[in-house]
Design a protein around this motif. Structure first.
Motif, short mmCIF file in Angstrom:
data_model
loop_
_atom_site.label_atom_id
_atom_site.label_comp_id
_atom_site.label_asym_id
_atom_site.label_seq_id
_atom_site.Cartn_x
_atom_site.Cartn_y
_atom_site.Cartn_z
N THR A 74 -1.66 13.46 -3.37
CA THR A 74 -1.88 13.54 -4.81
C THR A 74 -0.74 12.90 -5.57
OG1 THR A 74 -2.49 15.08 -6.59
CG2 THR A 74 -0.82 15.85 -5.01
N GLY A 75 -0.81 12.95 -6.90
CA GLY A 75 0.22 12.37 -7.74
C GLY A 75 0.22 13.06 -9.09
N GLY A 76 0.55 12.29 -10.12
CA GLY A 76 0.32 10.91 -10.37
C GLY A 76 -1.06 10.45 -9.91
N GLU A 77 -1.23 9.18 -9.96
CA GLU A 77 -2.43 8.55 -9.42
C GLU A 77 -2.02 7.78 -8.18
OE1 GLU A 77 -5.56 7.20 -8.01
OE2 GLU A 77 -5.82 8.48 -9.78
N PRO A 78 -2.39 8.30 -6.99
CA PRO A 78 -1.96 7.66 -5.74
C PRO A 78 -2.37 6.19 -5.63
CG PRO A 78 -2.79 9.86 -5.30
CD PRO A 78 -3.10 9.57 -6.74
N PHE A 79 -3.51 5.81 -6.22
CA PHE A 79 -3.98 4.44 -6.06
C PHE A 79 -3.20 3.43 -6.90
CE2 PHE A 79 -7.45 6.73 -4.14
CZ PHE A 79 -7.78 5.93 -3.06
N MET A 80 -2.20 3.88 -7.61
CA MET A 80 -1.28 2.95 -8.27
C MET A 80 -0.26 2.39 -7.29
SD MET A 80 -0.65 4.60 -12.07
CE MET A 80 0.16 3.09 -12.65
N LEU A 81 -0.10 3.03 -6.15
CA LEU A 81 0.87 2.58 -5.16
C LEU A 81 0.32 1.42 -4.34
CD1 LEU A 81 2.10 6.01 -3.73
CD2 LEU A 81 3.37 4.50 -5.27
N PRO A 82 1.07 0.35 -4.19
CA PRO A 82 0.60 -0.77 -3.38
C PRO A 82 0.43 -0.40 -1.91
CG PRO A 82 2.88 -1.11 -4.05
CD PRO A 82 2.38 0.05 -4.82
N GLU A 83 1.19 0.61 -1.42
CA GLU A 83 1.11 1.00 -0.02
C GLU A 83 0.22 2.20 0.22
OE1 GLU A 83 4.84 3.13 -1.63
OE2 GLU A 83 3.61 1.36 -2.06
N ILE A 84 -0.66 2.56 -0.74
CA ILE A 84 -1.46 3.78 -0.58
C ILE A 84 -2.41 3.68 0.61
CG2 ILE A 84 -3.22 3.02 -2.22
CD1 ILE A 84 -2.00 6.64 -1.48
N GLY A 85 -2.90 2.49 0.91
CA GLY A 85 -3.78 2.34 2.07
C GLY A 85 -3.08 2.71 3.35
N GLU A 86 -1.85 2.24 3.51
CA GLU A 86 -1.06 2.56 4.69
C GLU A 86 -0.74 4.05 4.74
OE1 GLU A 86 2.87 0.78 7.04
OE2 GLU A 86 2.42 0.16 4.98
N ILE A 87 -0.41 4.64 3.58
CA ILE A 87 -0.11 6.07 3.53
C ILE A 87 -1.31 6.89 3.97
CG2 ILE A 87 0.25 7.98 1.89
CD1 ILE A 87 2.18 6.14 0.36
N LEU A 88 -2.49 6.57 3.46
CA LEU A 88 -3.68 7.34 3.80
C LEU A 88 -4.06 7.15 5.27
CD1 LEU A 88 -5.84 6.79 0.59
CD2 LEU A 88 -4.58 8.85 1.27
N THR A 89 -3.87 5.96 5.78
CA THR A 89 -4.18 5.71 7.20
C THR A 89 -3.27 6.53 8.10
OG1 THR A 89 -4.96 3.47 6.70
CG2 THR A 89 -4.32 3.93 8.98
N VAL A 90 -1.99 6.58 7.77
CA VAL A 90 -1.02 7.36 8.55
C VAL A 90 -1.37 8.85 8.49
CG1 VAL A 90 1.38 8.12 8.58
CG2 VAL A 90 0.86 5.69 8.40
N CYS A 91 -1.67 9.34 7.31
CA CYS A 91 -2.00 10.76 7.16
C CYS A 91 -3.29 11.10 7.90
CB CYS A 91 -2.14 11.11 5.69
SG CYS A 91 -0.59 11.11 4.77
#
Length: 342
Positions: free
Chosen positions: A143-160
């Protein structure tokens, strides 16, 4: 911030030995279950007895404040209802950032386009996910904030998602261009999108989140579903009537119970009204930000819910939360209630 109460009792100079108890009983007779009752006294020594009385009567103490030589205790009248038993540590919350494309007027962590990002960062997320899997975490919430503002959110979600089934909380308004391409790369069987939609029609939603946001969020919901993602709808409401209105909307759109979240506004962050929540009201859900480990996601900026500034090793953070829970609720666990954020 002064906690608003439904009932005010001025104790004057009374103590439990000199007439305060009958006044408390009379006040409760005039109150309703769930009311916030404030007791103000110029004698701070009544505090320990008042707190013991709250524990004995299963009334939850939610706030203590001192101003101009007087102490004001606020407690919630009535035992909190039993809710689902969720083991401490089964859920893990990650605040990946605090900046947001919206400025919602009740945001509990004061996110906005002007808020500093304060990113958790992919390297810390990698270590958290690895250690979380070893600790038996069954769900991760991003969560955030808006997580999809992060350029690396795809990598973060894949790792999680590799560590545990993952839900990302979002306003659903940024699913376009490179973000949409990133979304398409995520494992649909491991990632759920929880999208905030506060009302069946635009007026109420837009009054809190900004003009035109309801329509853009509905577009995001449909786009996410079209891409094959499980979508949960989450509404933040002010009244029981608003909650019931949204339930009828969800029923009409055949949204299952497990894919709906309806929660009240919490009196934290930007909110100027809502439910006052103290640690005693919340079953802990380990929450990690760049600043440390917090008791619950609803207060991830507030020192009263800060558990530790040290995140690692994660096992120590989990142990610290469990110790605090055992210490604070040894004789009154049933008072703590779950304030659902997801």
């Amino acid at each position: 911030m002064r906690t608003n109460a439904d009932v005010e009792l001025d104790a004057g100079t009374k103590t439990f030995a000199s007439g305060l108890l009958p006044d408390l009983i009379d006040t409760l007779r005039r109150s309703r279950q769930g009311d916030l009752v404030a007791v103000t006294s110029g004698d701070p020594t009544i505090g320990p007895e008042l707190e013991a009385w709250c524990r004995f009567t299963r009334n939850s103490l939610v706030d203590v404040a001192v101003q101009e030589g007087h102490t004001r205790w606020v407690f919630r009248y009535g035992e909190a209802p039993e809710q689902e038993d969720r083991p401490v540590g089964s859920r893990l919350w990650l605040y990946t950032n605090f900046d947001c494309n919206l400025s919602c007027d009740y945001c509990c962590v004061r996110s906005s386009p002007k808020a500093p990002r304060r990113p958790l960062g992919i390297e810390r997320v990698r270590r958290i996910a690895c250690e979380a899997a070893e600790l038996g975490v069954s769900e991760i919430f991003v969560t955030g904030g808006e997580p999809f503002m992060l350029p690396e959110i795809g990598e973060i979600l894949t790792v999680c998602a590799a560590a545990a089934p993952t839900t990302v909380l979002t306003n659903g308004m940024l699913f376009a261009g490179r973000r949409l391409e990133m979304l398409r790369s995520l494992p649909r069987e491991r990632v759920t999108l929880q999208i905030s939609l506060d009302s069946p029609t635009p007026e109420r939603h837009d009054s809190h989140r900004g003009k035109g946001t309801w329509a853009r969020t509905r577009e995001g919901i449909e786009r996410a579903r079209a891409e094959g993602f499980r979508v949960r709808l989450a509404a933040t409401v002010s009244t029981d009537a608003e909650a019931e209105d949204f339930r009828r909307f969800l029923d009409a759109h055949h949204v299952s119970e497990e894919d709906r979240v309806i929660r009240r506004i919490a009196l934290r962050g930007f909110a100027t009204q809502g439910i006052s929540l103290a640690k005693a009201d919340l079953v802990p859900e380990v929450t990690i930000t760049a600043e440390g480990v917090f008791w619950h996601p609803v207060g991830a900026e507030d020192n009263d819910l800060l558990v530790s500034r040290e995140i690692f090793p994660l096992a120590n953070s989990f142990a610290a939360v469990r110790r605090a829970f055992d210490r604070e609720f040894d004789h009154e666990r049933r008072l703590a209630r779950i304030f659902n954020c997801a």
